[in-house]
Each structure stands twice: as C-alpha cells, then as structure tokens.
Design a protein around this motif. Structure first.
Motif, mmCIF file in Angstrom:
data_model
loop_
_atom_site.group_PDB
_atom_site.id
_atom_site.type_symbol
_atom_site.label_atom_id
_atom_site.label_comp_id
_atom_site.label_asym_id
_atom_site.label_seq_id
_atom_site.Cartn_x
_atom_site.Cartn_y
_atom_site.Cartn_z
ATOM 1 N N ILE A 61 46.532 77.614 -75.125
ATOM 2 C CA ILE A 61 47.440 78.749 -75.309
ATOM 3 C C ILE A 61 47.183 79.771 -74.207
ATOM 4 O O ILE A 61 46.043 80.160 -73.967
ATOM 5 C CB ILE A 61 47.246 79.420 -76.686
ATOM 6 C CG1 ILE A 61 47.615 78.462 -77.817
ATOM 7 C CG2 ILE A 61 48.099 80.687 -76.786
ATOM 8 C CD1 ILE A 61 47.438 79.059 -79.197
ATOM 9 N N PHE A 73 48.410 83.632 -73.395
ATOM 10 C CA PHE A 73 49.160 84.722 -74.005
ATOM 11 C C PHE A 73 49.007 86.021 -73.229
ATOM 12 O O PHE A 73 48.033 86.237 -72.507
ATOM 13 C CB PHE A 73 48.765 84.908 -75.475
ATOM 14 C CG PHE A 73 47.330 85.301 -75.714
ATOM 15 C CD1 PHE A 73 46.970 86.635 -75.876
ATOM 16 C CD2 PHE A 73 46.327 84.343 -75.809
ATOM 17 C CE1 PHE A 73 45.656 87.001 -76.124
ATOM 18 C CE2 PHE A 73 45.010 84.695 -76.058
ATOM 19 C CZ PHE A 73 44.677 86.039 -76.214
ATOM 20 N N LYS A 112 53.596 85.723 -67.650
ATOM 21 C CA LYS A 112 53.244 84.427 -68.258
ATOM 22 C C LYS A 112 54.082 83.290 -67.671
ATOM 23 O O LYS A 112 53.555 82.262 -67.256
ATOM 24 C CB LYS A 112 53.461 84.478 -69.776
ATOM 25 C CG LYS A 112 52.582 85.442 -70.526
ATOM 26 C CD LYS A 112 52.759 85.289 -72.019
ATOM 27 C CE LYS A 112 54.166 85.582 -72.492
ATOM 28 N NZ LYS A 112 54.552 86.996 -72.277
ATOM 29 N N ASN A 128 58.452 79.942 -74.757
ATOM 30 C CA ASN A 128 57.168 80.136 -75.399
ATOM 31 C C ASN A 128 57.330 79.904 -76.873
ATOM 32 O O ASN A 128 58.445 79.799 -77.364
ATOM 33 C CB ASN A 128 56.623 81.542 -75.101
ATOM 34 C CG ASN A 128 57.430 82.653 -75.724
ATOM 35 O OD1 ASN A 128 57.448 82.800 -76.935
ATOM 36 N ND2 ASN A 128 58.137 83.437 -74.910
ATOM 37 N N THR A 159 56.882 81.848 -79.329
ATOM 38 C CA THR A 159 57.500 82.967 -80.045
ATOM 39 C C THR A 159 58.995 82.744 -80.185
ATOM 40 O O THR A 159 59.592 83.093 -81.206
ATOM 41 C CB THR A 159 57.228 84.291 -79.309
ATOM 42 O OG1 THR A 159 55.832 84.386 -79.036
ATOM 43 C CG2 THR A 159 57.652 85.482 -80.139
ATOM 44 N N LEU A 164 52.797 78.947 -74.271
ATOM 45 C CA LEU A 164 52.794 80.378 -73.977
ATOM 46 C C LEU A 164 53.115 81.163 -75.234
ATOM 47 O O LEU A 164 53.895 80.709 -76.084
ATOM 48 C CB LEU A 164 53.814 80.706 -72.884
ATOM 49 C CG LEU A 164 53.382 80.473 -71.436
ATOM 50 C CD1 LEU A 164 52.996 79.025 -71.191
ATOM 51 C CD2 LEU A 164 54.489 80.891 -70.465
ATOM 52 N N ALA A 165 52.512 82.340 -75.375
ATOM 53 C CA ALA A 165 52.725 83.171 -76.555
ATOM 54 C C ALA A 165 52.629 84.645 -76.172
ATOM 55 O O ALA A 165 52.024 85.008 -75.163
ATOM 56 C CB ALA A 165 51.700 82.844 -77.649
ATOM 57 N N HIS A 166 53.246 85.480 -77.006
ATOM 58 C CA HIS A 166 53.242 86.926 -76.776
ATOM 59 C C HIS A 166 52.070 87.595 -77.480
ATOM 60 O O HIS A 166 51.489 87.045 -78.420
ATOM 61 C CB HIS A 166 54.530 87.563 -77.301
ATOM 62 C CG HIS A 166 55.704 87.353 -76.416
ATOM 63 N ND1 HIS A 166 55.668 87.526 -75.059
ATOM 64 C CD2 HIS A 166 56.982 86.990 -76.711
ATOM 65 C CE1 HIS A 166 56.864 87.282 -74.545
ATOM 66 N NE2 HIS A 166 57.668 86.942 -75.533
ATOM 67 N N THR A 167 51.756 88.803 -77.053
ATOM 68 C CA THR A 167 50.855 89.675 -77.800
ATOM 69 C C THR A 167 51.682 90.842 -78.328
ATOM 70 O O THR A 167 52.648 91.256 -77.683
ATOM 71 C CB THR A 167 49.739 90.256 -76.904
ATOM 72 O OG1 THR A 167 50.333 91.107 -75.909
ATOM 73 C CG2 THR A 167 48.966 89.170 -76.217
ATOM 74 N N LEU A 226 46.476 87.950 -79.952
ATOM 75 C CA LEU A 226 47.497 86.918 -80.004
ATOM 76 C C LEU A 226 48.247 87.025 -81.316
ATOM 77 O O LEU A 226 47.645 87.084 -82.386
ATOM 78 C CB LEU A 226 46.847 85.539 -79.877
ATOM 79 C CG LEU A 226 47.749 84.320 -80.101
ATOM 80 C CD1 LEU A 226 48.844 84.261 -79.059
ATOM 81 C CD2 LEU A 226 46.909 83.048 -80.075
ATOM 82 N N SER A 229 47.144 85.150 -84.458
ATOM 83 C CA SER A 229 45.944 84.539 -83.867
ATOM 84 C C SER A 229 45.080 83.802 -84.871
ATOM 85 O O SER A 229 44.532 82.747 -84.563
ATOM 86 C CB SER A 229 45.110 85.612 -83.169
ATOM 87 O OG SER A 229 44.686 86.597 -84.100
ATOM 88 N N ALA A 251 44.123 84.617 -71.485
ATOM 89 C CA ALA A 251 45.089 85.708 -71.528
ATOM 90 C C ALA A 251 45.286 86.312 -70.149
ATOM 91 O O ALA A 251 44.402 86.243 -69.284
ATOM 92 C CB ALA A 251 44.626 86.793 -72.502
#
Length: 381
Positions: A84, A86, A93, A194, A196, A229-232, A246, A249, A261
């Motif tokens: 991952i 993020f 990203k 991603n 999300t 890929l992921a958002h925060t 995350l 998370s 990250a």
C-alpha cells in the motif's frame, strides 16, 4: 455384518491419514514409513485446506523463483508483495505509481531503487485521472507524447459495462473483472489507483476490506506483485506519518505485506519525502530518521519524482512556533466569525475538534475580559 471386522475409519480418508492412524495400533513397516514420508513431502492437493511440508522444505528455493525477494521499488516494494502506498490528495501518489510502472515495464530501475531487470507486463488500473488529465502529464507542446513501453497498460472504468448486477456485491464484480484481465494479459504486476475510488455507499469500509482480501487471494493464486494506492484523511502536518494516517488503517494495513507513505515537506516548498510504514520482506531503511527526499519535475514530457537525498522526518514537519500559533488563532477567529462550525474549522485547519473548541472558548473568554476592562475604564472616566 461383523462389527469387529469393520474398520474404525472411513475409506474416504487420505492414505497419509490412514497410515498415521495405523501407527496407534502397530508400528509401520519400512515400506509404509517410506510411503508416509513421500506423501508428506509431495505437493498438496489443490482442494485441501492446508499445504503441509516439513519446516526445512519451506526454506528450499525453487530454481525458477530465485528472484522472489527481488525489489520492485527499492526497499519499499518487493516482488510477490501486496503493498500500500498512501498520501494526502495532490501530493503525487499517481505520479510516482506511473513512474514505478513505467520503470518496471522497461526493465530500467528508478535511480537509487533497485537493479536493472527484464521488462515486465504491468497493468495500471487508473480510477483517478481522465484521459485529458493523463495526457497533460505525459506530453508537451514542444516534445510531444511520452514514449511509454509496450508492456505498460493503463485500464479505466468502462461506463457502458453492466456486469455488476450479476454479482452479489460490487467488490466481487471488481475482483472478477481484475482476474479476467489478469488471465488474458498474462501480467504479474498490478497497480491499483486507488482503492478509495472503489468504495461505494454505506458499505465503503467493508468493500475496501473485501477487495484487499480478494487481492491477497489472487496474489497467491497467480504469483502477483500488487501496489495499491490509498488516501489519508486530513492530518496534522506537525506530527510524523504513521499507519494511523491511512484511511481504514486498522483493517486495510493488516492485509498488506508492506506499506509506505508520501509526505509533504512543510519547510521546503515542493519537496516530498518517502517513509516506510510496514515491511516484511526487508528491513526498515527509510524510517523517521532516514526519509527519502524528492521533488516532482517535468523537464520534457514525463512528470516524475526526482530523488535527491535523505534527511530526518522531523526536519520536514511543521514546527509550532509562536508565529504559527498566532496565525492559527487569527484564522480560527476569522472562520468562527464567518459562521463556520467548529468541525468545519477543524477539518480546514487540519487540527482536532477539541483543539478548536478549547481555542475558541479561550478566545471568547479573553474577548469578554477585554470588554469588561474597557467598560470599567469607560465608567471610571
């Protein structure tokens, strides 16, 4: 039927189980012992729930997978891992993900992150950018379009697809669609940008967890390497990045073999840093005391990260000085006077609701005290 002559076990049991049970009644012959050893060492049936081998056998590396621990992107992502990456919105990203995919498809490593290898097929599932946005990043009026390698394939949603109704959930539909593309392409490296964007409705978290679980399953089935890929959520830039930044998370990161990250430097405009958050295959090289610094550049027609040096994460966090404290208070006062709710202020400022609440109450008390003093002075004169 003579019950005394009836075996105490079902003939449907595997032969190795029968041999082990026989040991309770009498010692096995040499032939039977050899037969049992061979059965325990042979590959398990694909229908069995467990794969059982002596511990020593797990240490043997097959000749065709000697590069199973090869790095795909330095110590951040190893072959065979579900990783991952993020970061917050607009930090880069997707830019880094395309750069990694392009380098792997060419067999040309990003400087400082791995050795040259053979070109590989890479599937890049892009659920973020439109065709126009993608074209803008990888073309220029002067230099034309960037020459991506033939092994790098970008996939986007088909708006006319209607297959989702055939599945029990949207996550099952996506998993099936990804697996179909995987089989037809023969690719063994997947980048999903991603996770999300794949969440939908009130079951967003459950969908993401379900998808991660299925990705782990197909990773093992086909021998894949997957980068997700992921958002925060909005985070406090004065604090170091951790797994708690995350989204989801506590559930998502448990399914990952590794995670890293991208942080945004608060002390140097345009600077980014990469930090390892979780690792299993390697060691922590890029922790809080040795983050990897980089900048986004586009010298010709390829927007990418240029890696510069290393530094401590602390040097690139927001330092809470008196000047910053005063600026924060002034901004909160301004937003509060404009009628914004405390939660809206907290979200915009990237600080907790409790901090905003206490600050507003303190400022209100100070303002009230100042008005009382002014009124008393006016009365006394």
């Amino acid at each position: 039927m003579n019950n005394y002559n009836t075996p105490a076990y079902s003939s449907a049991r595997p032969i190795e189980i029968e041999l082990i049970r026989s040991m309770a009644h009498k010692p096995l012959t040499t032939k039977q012992n050899n037969q049992l050893d061979e059965l325990l060492r042979s590959p398990a049936d694909s229908r069995d729930a467990f794969i059982m081998k002596p511990a020593a056998d797990w240490l043997q590396t097959p000749n065709d997978s000697q590069d199973a621990t090869a790095t795909l992107f330095g110590d951040f992502w190893y072959r065979g891992e579900l990783c991952i990456m993020f970061a917050d919105t607009n930090v880069g990203k997707s830019i880094l993900a395309v750069q990694i995919g392009d380098s792997l498809s060419r067999g040309e490593p990003i400087p400082g992150f791995g050795a040259a290898g053979k070109p590989e097929k890479v599937l890049y599932f892009d659920f973020e950018l439109s065709a126009a946005q993608f074209r803008k990043r990888y073309s220029s009026d002067i230099h034309g379009n960037y020459n991506f390698g033939p092994g790098f394939t970008r996939l986007v949603f088909n708006p006319d697809a209607d297959g989702a109704r055939k599945f029990g959930s949207y996550a099952d539909y996506l998993n099936n669609a990804i697996e179909n593309v995987l089989i037809t392409s023969g690719a063994r490296i997947l980048i999903i940008d991603n996770i999300t964007c794949l969440r939908s409705g009130t079951e967003a978290a459950a969908s993401a967890v379900n998808l991660m679980s299925k990705l782990q399953a197909i990773k093992h089935r086909y021998g894949l390497s997957i980068l997700v890929l992921a958002h925060t959520p909005k985070r406090n830039p004065a604090k170091p990045i951790s797994r708690n930044d995350l989204q989801g998370s506590k559930m998502l990161i448990n399914f990952a073999d590794s995670a890293f990250a991208i942080g945004e430097s608060q002390t140097s405009a345009g600077m980014r840093y990469l930090k390892q958050i979780k690792q299993r295959s390697g060691s922590q090289v890029y922790g809080y005391d040795n983050v990897c610094l980089c900048r986004m550049i586009k010298p010709y027609n390829f927007l990418h990260f240029e890696f510069t040096t290393h530094d401590t994460e602390t040097a690139h966090l927001l330092h809470y000085t008196e000047q910053h404290r005063k600026a924060t208070e002034d901004r909160i006062t301004q937003l509060h006077s404009q009628g914004h709710t405390l939660r809206a202020i907290a979200a915009e400022m990237g600080i907790s609701y409790v901090t905003v609440f206490r600050l507003v109450k303190r400022l209100e008390r100070e303002l009230f005290s100042q008005s009382v003093i002014a009124r008393n002075e006016a009365i006394s004169t």
